[in-house]
Write an enzyme that holds these catalytic residues in place. Structure first.
Site, mmCIF file in Angstrom:
data_model
loop_
_atom_site.group_PDB
_atom_site.id
_atom_site.type_symbol
_atom_site.label_atom_id
_atom_site.label_comp_id
_atom_site.label_asym_id
_atom_site.label_seq_id
_atom_site.Cartn_x
_atom_site.Cartn_y
_atom_site.Cartn_z
ATOM 1 N N HIS A 54 -4.160 23.569 -15.751
ATOM 2 C CA HIS A 54 -3.053 23.517 -14.807
ATOM 3 C C HIS A 54 -3.373 24.351 -13.569
ATOM 4 C CE1 HIS A 54 0.280 22.167 -17.839
ATOM 5 N NE2 HIS A 54 -0.788 21.387 -17.848
ATOM 6 N N GLU A 109 -1.898 26.842 -12.131
ATOM 7 C CA GLU A 109 -1.800 28.295 -12.267
ATOM 8 C C GLU A 109 -3.055 28.872 -12.913
ATOM 9 O OE1 GLU A 109 2.403 26.643 -13.215
ATOM 10 O OE2 GLU A 109 0.306 25.987 -13.318
ATOM 11 N N ALA A 157 4.742 -7.915 1.848
ATOM 12 C CA ALA A 157 4.209 -8.234 3.169
ATOM 13 C C ALA A 157 4.941 -9.473 3.669
ATOM 14 C CB ALA A 157 2.708 -8.495 3.088
ATOM 15 N N THR A 163 4.199 -15.616 -9.274
ATOM 16 C CA THR A 163 3.053 -15.086 -8.522
ATOM 17 C C THR A 163 1.747 -15.333 -9.264
ATOM 18 O OG1 THR A 163 4.397 -13.375 -7.458
ATOM 19 C CG2 THR A 163 2.035 -12.976 -7.578
ATOM 20 N N ASN A 194 11.636 -9.774 -6.352
ATOM 21 C CA ASN A 194 12.181 -8.868 -5.338
ATOM 22 C C ASN A 194 13.709 -8.901 -5.337
ATOM 23 O OD1 ASN A 194 9.562 -8.295 -4.591
ATOM 24 N ND2 ASN A 194 9.581 -9.581 -2.768
#
Length: 393
Positions: A79, A81, A184, A226, A329
């Site tokens: 991490h 720290e 787009a 799509t 969408n």
């Protein structure tokens, strides 16, 4: 100046080219603000690399000089720290640790608690920007430090720190991914011609920017429309990083076995979200090809977006990027569950209502119910315009 020239040269020599420019800003800030801003800038270097962990930066200061610093690079690694304390070494004793997030104090992870290392280092004060929203930590890390006699101050640049880790915060609070919807479109709001042609509406710079968005996300979501129309790969083109999980909303399991998504499933994960109407033999074929399939409740041949987010949250998706068509969408925006919208607007017109619009489905009937954005930012991407905003809740 809060740091001598020799010390500045020493610290800069240990940094990469991307990190060195972080020293060019903010040297006239109030010391505590400067150091916290420095920690936030360091944390940003982990963008897209730390999920499901947060981005964290840390700076150790002693006698008005930076003694060590670090940021979280990836899950399972040290991490911020710990790295800052290691860099500081003995100089941490009596110093102040600035960190963008409350130090962890639990053992249910691959690395030891940061609070123990801080206590052992001799740090006398910890200044943190915010509490850790993880229920296993929330406030407990600070209490552990206080019991060891370390002074704790938190809240410095809290808003900036929360904005940095908005993905992590949402996931910790409700178990759902942060949702970015990207599209787009042309100036007349179209994403494809009537024949389905859409490559490429946006310019090269916009496409490179989308690549960066994918690199920051755990999962990228599209609809079956799509997949059938474009046969996309949905992987990084030029940006460095890990490819996100490819996720398809496919209620009737119509994704072709020969599609690019399925044929590359062994190298980059693919998850199909379907319903009980999907043929069992098709599910078996997909699973044999290395594709994960989850059947979700069927509501009139569709899957509610909230159910999708719950499912993805359970499998560890903290940041979801939507790259779907108009149907996905519309469904996502109408659900009220999208957090951020990014549209790339190209300077062209498709000149007709038969071209595919950017948001499909049944429209909202009243302007008072419209989905609105706030904090809108607009910038040029070559010849395109990039419009980004948060969805008003």
């Amino acid at each position: 100046m809060f740091q001598g020239a020799d010390k500045m040269k020493e610290v800069r020599s240990c940094l990469t080219d991307d990190e060195r420019d972080l020293y060019s800003e903010g040297m006239n800030e109030r010391p505590d603000v400067f150091y916290m801003k420095r920690a936030i800038r360091l944390a940003r270097l982990g963008r897209g690399k730390t999920s499901p962990n947060p981005m964290v930066g840390a700076v150790v200061v002693r006698d008005g000089k930076i003694a060590g610093e670090g940021y979280h690079h990836a899950p399972g690694e040290a991490h911020a720290e710990i790295l800052a304390l290691k860099a500081a070494g003995d100089r941490a004793k009596g110093g102040t640790l600035y960190t963008t997030l409350e130090p962890c104090c639990h053992t249910k992870k691959r690395t030891p608690p940061c609070t123990e290392a801080i206590i052992q280092s001799g740090i006398k004060q910890v200044v943190s920007a915010m509490k850790d929203p993880n229920p296993m930590v929330y406030g407990k890390g600070f209490e552990s430090l206080k019991r060891a006699g370390i002074k704790v101050v938190y809240g410095l640049l809290r808003i900036e720190a929360e904005q940095l880790n908005e993905v992590f915060i949402k996931y910790m609070k409700i178990g759902r991914p942060f949702v970015t919807l990207k599209a787009a479109m042309t100036l007349d709001g179209r994403i494809a011609t009537a024949s389905g042609e859409s490559k490429w509406i946006s310019g090269e710079k916009s496409r490179k920017d989308v690549d960066k968005l994918r690199a920051e996300a755990d999962g990228v979501l599209v609809g079956i429309g799509t997949v059938l129309a474009d046969d996309p790969m949905l992987i990084l083109r030029k940006a460095k990083g890990k490819n996100p999980m490819r996720i398809v909303i496919d209620p009737h399991l119509k994704t072709p076995l020969q599609s690019k998504l399925v044929t590359t499933a062994e190298s980059t994960p693919v998850h199909l979200l379907t319903t009980s109407s999907a043929p069992p033999y098709q599910i078996e074929l997909m699973q044999s090809a290395g594709v994960s399939v989850t059947a979700l409740p069927d509501e009139g041949g569709q899957i509610r977006f909230g159910v999708i987010l719950d499912c993805l949250g359970k499998i560890g998706v903290t940041h979801l990027l939507i790259e779907g068509g108009s149907g996905v969408n519309g469904m996502a925006l109408r659900s009220g569950l999208v957090d951020r919208v990014i549209f790339y607007i190209a300077p062209m017109f498709l000149c007709g209502g038969d071209a595919l619009g950017v948001v499909g489905g049944k429209s909202i009937s009243k302007l008072s119910e419209a989905v609105s954005l706030e904090g809108v930012k607009i910038r040029r991407m070559g010849d395109d315009l990039r419009v980004e905003g948060r969805v008003k809740k």
